[in-house]
Scaffold this motif. Structure first.
Motif, PDB file in Angstrom:
ATOM      1  N   GLY A 119       0.817  -1.208   0.000  1.00  0.00           N
ATOM      2  CA  GLY A 119       0.000   0.000   0.000  1.00  0.00           C
ATOM      3  C   GLY A 119       0.850   1.257   0.000  1.00  0.00           C
ATOM      4  O   GLY A 119       1.959   1.290  -0.545  1.00  0.00           O
ATOM      5  N   TRP A 120       0.333   2.299   0.655  1.00  0.00           N
ATOM      6  CA  TRP A 120       1.008   3.595   0.632  1.00  0.00           C
ATOM      7  C   TRP A 120       2.200   3.633   1.572  1.00  0.00           C
ATOM      8  O   TRP A 120       2.142   3.154   2.699  1.00  0.00           O
ATOM      9  CB  TRP A 120       0.035   4.696   1.015  1.00  0.00           C
ATOM     10  N   CYS A 121       3.264   4.272   1.105  1.00  0.00           N
ATOM     11  CA  CYS A 121       4.448   4.568   1.910  1.00  0.00           C
ATOM     12  C   CYS A 121       4.831   6.002   1.569  1.00  0.00           C
ATOM     13  O   CYS A 121       5.504   6.264   0.576  1.00  0.00           O
ATOM     14  CB  CYS A 121       5.582   3.601   1.584  1.00  0.00           C
ATOM     15  N   ALA A 141       2.063  -1.479  -3.837  1.00  0.00           N
ATOM     16  CA  ALA A 141       2.774  -0.454  -3.069  1.00  0.00           C
ATOM     17  C   ALA A 141       2.942   0.829  -3.882  1.00  0.00           C
ATOM     18  O   ALA A 141       3.156   0.781  -5.101  1.00  0.00           O
ATOM     19  CB  ALA A 141       4.137  -0.971  -2.629  1.00  0.00           C
ATOM     20  N   LYS A 142       2.847   1.951  -3.192  1.00  0.00           N
ATOM     21  CA  LYS A 142       3.084   3.257  -3.803  1.00  0.00           C
ATOM     22  C   LYS A 142       3.918   4.096  -2.849  1.00  0.00           C
ATOM     23  O   LYS A 142       3.694   4.079  -1.641  1.00  0.00           O
ATOM     24  CB  LYS A 142       1.763   3.969  -4.117  1.00  0.00           C
ATOM     25  N   PHE A 143       4.851   4.851  -3.427  1.00  0.00           N
ATOM     26  CA  PHE A 143       5.822   5.599  -2.645  1.00  0.00           C
ATOM     27  C   PHE A 143       5.789   7.071  -3.048  1.00  0.00           C
ATOM     28  O   PHE A 143       5.563   7.402  -4.210  1.00  0.00           O
ATOM     29  CB  PHE A 143       7.232   5.050  -2.890  1.00  0.00           C
ATOM     30  N   SER A 144       6.052   7.945  -2.072  1.00  0.00           N
ATOM     31  CA  SER A 144       6.075   9.369  -2.388  1.00  0.00           C
ATOM     32  C   SER A 144       6.892  10.138  -1.372  1.00  0.00           C
ATOM     33  O   SER A 144       6.684   9.993  -0.161  1.00  0.00           O
ATOM     34  CB  SER A 144       4.654   9.947  -2.420  1.00  0.00           C
ATOM     35  N   VAL A 145       7.850  10.946  -1.868  1.00  0.00           N
ATOM     36  CA  VAL A 145       8.515  11.946  -1.024  1.00  0.00           C
ATOM     37  C   VAL A 145       7.580  13.152  -1.045  1.00  0.00           C
ATOM     38  O   VAL A 145       7.748  14.092  -1.810  1.00  0.00           O
ATOM     39  CB  VAL A 145       9.915  12.306  -1.568  1.00  0.00           C
ATOM     40  N   VAL A 181       4.995   7.002  -6.912  1.00  0.00           N
ATOM     41  CA  VAL A 181       5.737   6.014  -7.688  1.00  0.00           C
ATOM     42  C   VAL A 181       5.182   4.634  -7.356  1.00  0.00           C
ATOM     43  O   VAL A 181       5.100   4.274  -6.171  1.00  0.00           O
ATOM     44  CB  VAL A 181       7.242   6.074  -7.355  1.00  0.00           C
ATOM     45  N   ASP A 182       4.785   3.878  -8.373  1.00  0.00           N
ATOM     46  CA  ASP A 182       4.245   2.550  -8.101  1.00  0.00           C
ATOM     47  C   ASP A 182       5.370   1.542  -7.901  1.00  0.00           C
ATOM     48  O   ASP A 182       6.559   1.849  -8.055  1.00  0.00           O
ATOM     49  CB  ASP A 182       3.282   2.104  -9.202  1.00  0.00           C
ATOM     50  N   LYS A 188      12.388  -0.552 -10.626  1.00  0.00           N
ATOM     51  CA  LYS A 188      13.233  -0.148 -11.744  1.00  0.00           C
ATOM     52  C   LYS A 188      14.332   0.821 -11.302  1.00  0.00           C
ATOM     53  O   LYS A 188      15.471   0.743 -11.785  1.00  0.00           O
ATOM     54  CB  LYS A 188      12.383   0.496 -12.840  1.00  0.00           C
ATOM     55  N   ILE A 189      14.014   1.726 -10.384  1.00  0.00           N
ATOM     56  CA  ILE A 189      15.003   2.716  -9.954  1.00  0.00           C
ATOM     57  C   ILE A 189      15.826   2.242  -8.755  1.00  0.00           C
ATOM     58  O   ILE A 189      16.702   2.962  -8.283  1.00  0.00           O
ATOM     59  CB  ILE A 189      14.346   4.077  -9.633  1.00  0.00           C
ATOM     60  N   GLY A 190      15.527   1.039  -8.265  1.00  0.00           N
ATOM     61  CA  GLY A 190      16.319   0.479  -7.175  1.00  0.00           C
ATOM     62  C   GLY A 190      15.840   0.819  -5.786  1.00  0.00           C
ATOM     63  O   GLY A 190      16.533   0.531  -4.803  1.00  0.00           O
TER      64      GLY A 190
END
Length: 274
Positions: A119-121, A141-145, A181-182, A188-190
């Motif tokens: 999920g969200w991070c 999962a999804k990520f966000s600064v 970012v999924d 892909k970006i590590g």
């Protein structure tokens, strides 16, 4: 293990400690209890010779929505007025450094930490997993600064640690835009090592990886972590001190007040650069 925890749960089995975020804020949002308990828990895990590796995950559908803004906004509220002077800024600097130490407790723990993310991070959640040694994700999962979206320079470690994980260009893209970012892009970006079909699968993979680590000579594993982090953590510490001072000087703004108001009123913010 630490008793009477509110925001975290700790289980230990066969040399692997599993730390689960519990909230109590929605989506495991990080409020005062979390920031107080996190360094206590990881300090104990560091000292416990029975612990050889750690799995870090979130309860429910999401890893974490990040900082619990309503619960934590009092930390910077005194700075929002036009007459904010040295005392509220100094208090805020102390608060930021305290939160930074909480996150750094993960990186400083001598036992390798494997984060299992579903999920969200967001925001503070990303600061936390950036301090882990290895990150795994489920497909949802999804990520966000996200800090830039609320008129804050991220100051708890993502700007300092992620460059060594995803590279400078990807970090700048994430930090400047606050975009989501999924899991596929994260792999892909590590940002994450591997992606698994669902939450159950990623947690199983994290447990298996932690068990593999725990089966190796513990002092050697700890030595490897110490050597790998020697130069990086010194650079991180310097960067954390700088960003804490920067935010103590420049965080107060009309844009920050607007971001908090917009969040509480569930509307889009309108920033004016003041």
């Amino acid at each position: 293990m630490t008793d009477n925890l509110v925001s975290l749960k700790v289980d230990l089995s066969d040399g692997v400690a599993e730390v689960t975020l519990l909230g109590p804020g929605k989506g495991n949002a990080m409020g005062p209890d979390f920031w107080r308990e996190l360094p206590e828990v990881f300090g104990e895990l560091d000292r416990d010779e029975a612990v050889r590796a750690v799995v870090l995950t979130g309860s429910g559908r999401n890893f974490s929505y990040g900082l619990d803004l309503p619960a934590m906004s009092g930390s910077w509220a005194p700075m929002l007025g036009e007459k904010s002077l040295a005392k509220p800024r100094t208090d805020f600097l102390d608060e930021v450094r305290s939160l930074q130490r909480s996150v750094t407790a993960i990186a400083a723990c001598r036992k390798p930490v494997v984060a299992a993310v579903s999920g969200w991070c967001i925001g503070g959640g990303l600061d936390v997993i950036a301090a882990a040694d290895i990150r795994l994700a489920s497909a949802d999962a999804k990520f966000s600064v996200r800090e830039v979206k609320v008129a804050i320079v991220a100051d708890l470690g993502s700007l300092q640690r992620l460059a060594g994980i995803v590279g400078e260009g990807h970090l700048r893209e994430l930090a400047y835009t606050g975009k989501d970012v999924d899991a596929a892009r994260a792999e892909k970006i590590g940002l994450v090592n591997d992606v698994y079909p669902d939450q159950e699968a990623v947690l199983a993979a994290a447990r298996e990886l932690a068990a593999d680590i725990a089966a190796n000579p513990p002092l050697v594993v700890q030595g490897v972590k110490d050597v790998l982090g020697h130069r990086r953590e010194a650079e991180v510490a310097e960067g954390l001190r700088y960003v804490a001072a920067w935010n103590a000087a420049f965080l107060p703004s009309e844009d920050l007040g607007e971001a908090v108001a917009a969040f509480l009123e569930r509307r889009a913010p309108k920033f004016n650069g003041r």
